[in-house]
Motif scaffolding. Structure first.
Motif, mmCIF file in Angstrom:
data_model
loop_
_atom_site.group_PDB
_atom_site.id
_atom_site.type_symbol
_atom_site.label_atom_id
_atom_site.label_comp_id
_atom_site.label_asym_id
_atom_site.label_seq_id
_atom_site.Cartn_x
_atom_site.Cartn_y
_atom_site.Cartn_z
ATOM 1 N N VAL A 137 6.417 -12.217 11.076
ATOM 2 C CA VAL A 137 4.970 -12.285 11.224
ATOM 3 C C VAL A 137 4.583 -11.454 12.440
ATOM 4 O O VAL A 137 5.195 -11.589 13.505
ATOM 5 C CB VAL A 137 4.506 -13.752 11.404
ATOM 6 C CG1 VAL A 137 3.002 -13.821 11.590
ATOM 7 C CG2 VAL A 137 4.949 -14.598 10.216
ATOM 8 N N ASN A 138 3.598 -10.584 12.258
ATOM 9 C CA ASN A 138 3.111 -9.752 13.358
ATOM 10 C C ASN A 138 1.886 -10.383 13.991
ATOM 11 O O ASN A 138 0.965 -10.818 13.295
ATOM 12 C CB ASN A 138 2.749 -8.342 12.878
ATOM 13 C CG ASN A 138 3.969 -7.523 12.560
ATOM 14 O OD1 ASN A 138 5.002 -7.681 13.174
ATOM 15 N ND2 ASN A 138 3.844 -6.639 11.592
ATOM 16 N N GLN A 186 2.252 -4.707 18.886
ATOM 17 C CA GLN A 186 2.558 -5.729 17.894
ATOM 18 C C GLN A 186 3.695 -6.601 18.409
ATOM 19 O O GLN A 186 4.692 -6.094 18.926
ATOM 20 C CB GLN A 186 2.978 -5.098 16.570
ATOM 21 C CG GLN A 186 1.857 -4.378 15.865
ATOM 22 C CD GLN A 186 2.302 -3.893 14.513
ATOM 23 O OE1 GLN A 186 2.688 -4.704 13.665
ATOM 24 N NE2 GLN A 186 2.244 -2.596 14.304
ATOM 25 N N VAL A 187 3.514 -7.883 18.264
ATOM 26 C CA VAL A 187 4.568 -8.833 18.611
ATOM 27 C C VAL A 187 5.089 -9.387 17.295
ATOM 28 O O VAL A 187 4.376 -10.088 16.574
ATOM 29 C CB VAL A 187 4.031 -9.972 19.507
ATOM 30 C CG1 VAL A 187 5.135 -10.964 19.825
ATOM 31 C CG2 VAL A 187 3.402 -9.402 20.775
#
Length: 155
Positions: free
Chosen positions: A48-49, A38-39
């Motif tokens: 926000v992912n 996940q960023v």
């Protein structure tokens, strides 16, 4: 529980027929796992992912049965020695000791329902196997394989 076959294209360091024998001797295996990184991006007071790179578990374990000729242990040990022989302080290149495997799942007919190609696999661990003269039992070996990544091909 699935009907399955684990196909090896070859077993480095073992005899020419051993790759077929290993498919027949495969009693259990695990489906290699994966996840997505996940960023997380902070954006105007919220986070926000986003989906990042795929990460593979890099290992899976298989149980092979032994036969009276001890061919299973000899094949896996020969493969390990082919990859890296610590006594002689030599080895081979990964392109020579890492193989692709194909895990094929079947339904009850048996039709192929899923093919998973496991890229760049080689054994990294052979568990102890208990010998017990007081029981009638098949000797098995749990073998842990390293791999690079997988590709799924649903039918």
């Amino acid at each position: 529980e699935y009907n399955f076959d684990l196909f090896l294209v070859r077993v480095p360091g073992a005899g020419a027929q051993e790759f077929r024998n290993m498919t027949i001797k495969c009693q259990t295996t695990s489906m290699p796992g994966m996840q997505i990184d996940q960023v997380t991006v902070p954006l105007h007071g919220v986070e926000v992912n986003y989906a990042g790179r795929q990460i593979y578990s890099k290992q899976f374990t298989t149980t092979f049965i032994e036969t009276r000729d001890t061919g299973t242990r000899r094949a896996i040990r020969g493969w390990k020695e082919f990859a890296r022989n610590n006594i002689l302080n030599q080895g081979n290149y990964k392109i020579d000791y890492a193989v692709d495997m194909e895990l094929v799942l079947y339904d009850d007919i048996p039709n192929i329902i899923q093919r998973t190609v496991i890229r760049g696999a080689f054994p990294i661990n052979i568990d102890d196997s208990n010998l017990d003269g007081g029981n009638s039992a098949v000797i098995t070996y749990n073998v842990t394989f390293s791999y690079d990544f997988t590709e799924d091909f649903p039918s």
